[in-house]
Design a protein around this motif. Structure first.
Motif, PDB file in Angstrom:
ATOM      1  N   GLU A  13      -5.023   2.362   2.842  1.00  0.00           N
ATOM      2  CA  GLU A  13      -6.350   2.406   3.467  1.00  0.00           C
ATOM      3  C   GLU A  13      -6.383   3.324   4.684  1.00  0.00           C
ATOM      4  O   GLU A  13      -7.315   4.102   4.862  1.00  0.00           O
ATOM      5  CB  GLU A  13      -6.756   0.991   3.884  1.00  0.00           C
ATOM      6  CG  GLU A  13      -8.137   0.879   4.483  1.00  0.00           C
ATOM      7  CD  GLU A  13      -9.236   0.969   3.438  1.00  0.00           C
ATOM      8  OE1 GLU A  13     -10.355   1.348   3.817  1.00  0.00           O
ATOM      9  OE2 GLU A  13      -8.962   0.661   2.267  1.00  0.00           O
ATOM     10  N   ASN A  14      -5.362   3.237   5.542  1.00  0.00           N
ATOM     11  CA  ASN A  14      -5.404   3.911   6.835  1.00  0.00           C
ATOM     12  C   ASN A  14      -4.411   5.057   6.988  1.00  0.00           C
ATOM     13  O   ASN A  14      -4.425   5.746   8.010  1.00  0.00           O
ATOM     14  CB  ASN A  14      -5.152   2.890   7.950  1.00  0.00           C
ATOM     15  CG  ASN A  14      -6.167   1.772   7.894  1.00  0.00           C
ATOM     16  OD1 ASN A  14      -7.353   2.013   7.890  1.00  0.00           O
ATOM     17  ND2 ASN A  14      -5.683   0.545   7.813  1.00  0.00           N
ATOM     18  N   GLY A  15      -3.535   5.253   6.047  1.00  0.00           N
ATOM     19  CA  GLY A  15      -2.523   6.293   6.157  1.00  0.00           C
ATOM     20  C   GLY A  15      -1.347   5.835   7.003  1.00  0.00           C
ATOM     21  O   GLY A  15      -1.275   4.691   7.466  1.00  0.00           O
ATOM     22  N   LEU A  16      -0.422   6.746   7.216  1.00  0.00           N
ATOM     23  CA  LEU A  16       0.782   6.434   7.993  1.00  0.00           C
ATOM     24  C   LEU A  16       0.459   6.375   9.482  1.00  0.00           C
ATOM     25  O   LEU A  16      -0.404   7.117   9.961  1.00  0.00           O
ATOM     26  CB  LEU A  16       1.852   7.501   7.757  1.00  0.00           C
ATOM     27  CG  LEU A  16       2.417   7.560   6.343  1.00  0.00           C
ATOM     28  CD1 LEU A  16       3.307   8.789   6.186  1.00  0.00           C
ATOM     29  CD2 LEU A  16       3.185   6.307   6.021  1.00  0.00           C
ATOM     30  N   PRO A  17       1.146   5.526  10.241  1.00  0.00           N
ATOM     31  CA  PRO A  17       0.920   5.477  11.689  1.00  0.00           C
ATOM     32  C   PRO A  17       1.472   6.730  12.364  1.00  0.00           C
ATOM     33  O   PRO A  17       2.313   7.439  11.802  1.00  0.00           O
ATOM     34  CB  PRO A  17       1.682   4.224  12.133  1.00  0.00           C
ATOM     35  CG  PRO A  17       2.679   3.973  11.065  1.00  0.00           C
ATOM     36  CD  PRO A  17       2.128   4.534   9.799  1.00  0.00           C
ATOM     37  N   ALA A  18       1.014   6.973  13.576  1.00  0.00           N
ATOM     38  CA  ALA A  18       1.507   8.115  14.344  1.00  0.00           C
ATOM     39  C   ALA A  18       2.986   7.906  14.661  1.00  0.00           C
ATOM     40  O   ALA A  18       3.438   6.777  14.888  1.00  0.00           O
ATOM     41  CB  ALA A  18       0.714   8.266  15.636  1.00  0.00           C
ATOM     42  N   VAL A  19       3.741   8.973  14.681  1.00  0.00           N
ATOM     43  CA  VAL A  19       5.182   8.903  14.941  1.00  0.00           C
ATOM     44  C   VAL A  19       5.447   8.241  16.294  1.00  0.00           C
ATOM     45  O   VAL A  19       6.395   7.459  16.437  1.00  0.00           O
ATOM     46  CB  VAL A  19       5.812  10.310  14.877  1.00  0.00           C
ATOM     47  CG1 VAL A  19       7.263  10.287  15.321  1.00  0.00           C
ATOM     48  CG2 VAL A  19       5.690  10.879  13.480  1.00  0.00           C
TER      49      VAL A  19
END
Length: 78
Positions: A47-53
């Motif tokens: 739904e939201n994609g990968l989190p920021a590194v």
């Protein structure tokens, strides 16, 4: 090469002791809960994609923390 009995022998299953059946049900519930948690994480990623590194914890830190927990649970043998 399955260990499963032939279909005609399926009716002759051996019953579990009540305590063993309860333990199997408890294991199934824990496994189901873990699977539900994993599914929720995967759905969030979809739904939201990968989190920021910058918002993530490096795997090395996670590994060290987990090893420290395991060490605390099981003291070293002399």
């Amino acid at each position: 090469m399955s260990e499963r009995p032939p279909p005609e022998a399926a009716g002759s299953r051996q019953s579990l002791e009540p305590a063993a059946a309860d333990a199997v049900r408890a294991y199934a519930a824990r496994t189901r809960e873990s699977a539900d948690q994993l599914a929720a994480v995967l759905e969030d990623l979809a739904e939201n994609g990968l989190p920021a590194v910058d918002d993530c914890t490096p795997w090395e830190d996670l590994r060290e923390a987990h090893l420290a927990r395991l060490t605390a649970q099981r003291p070293a043998v002399a």
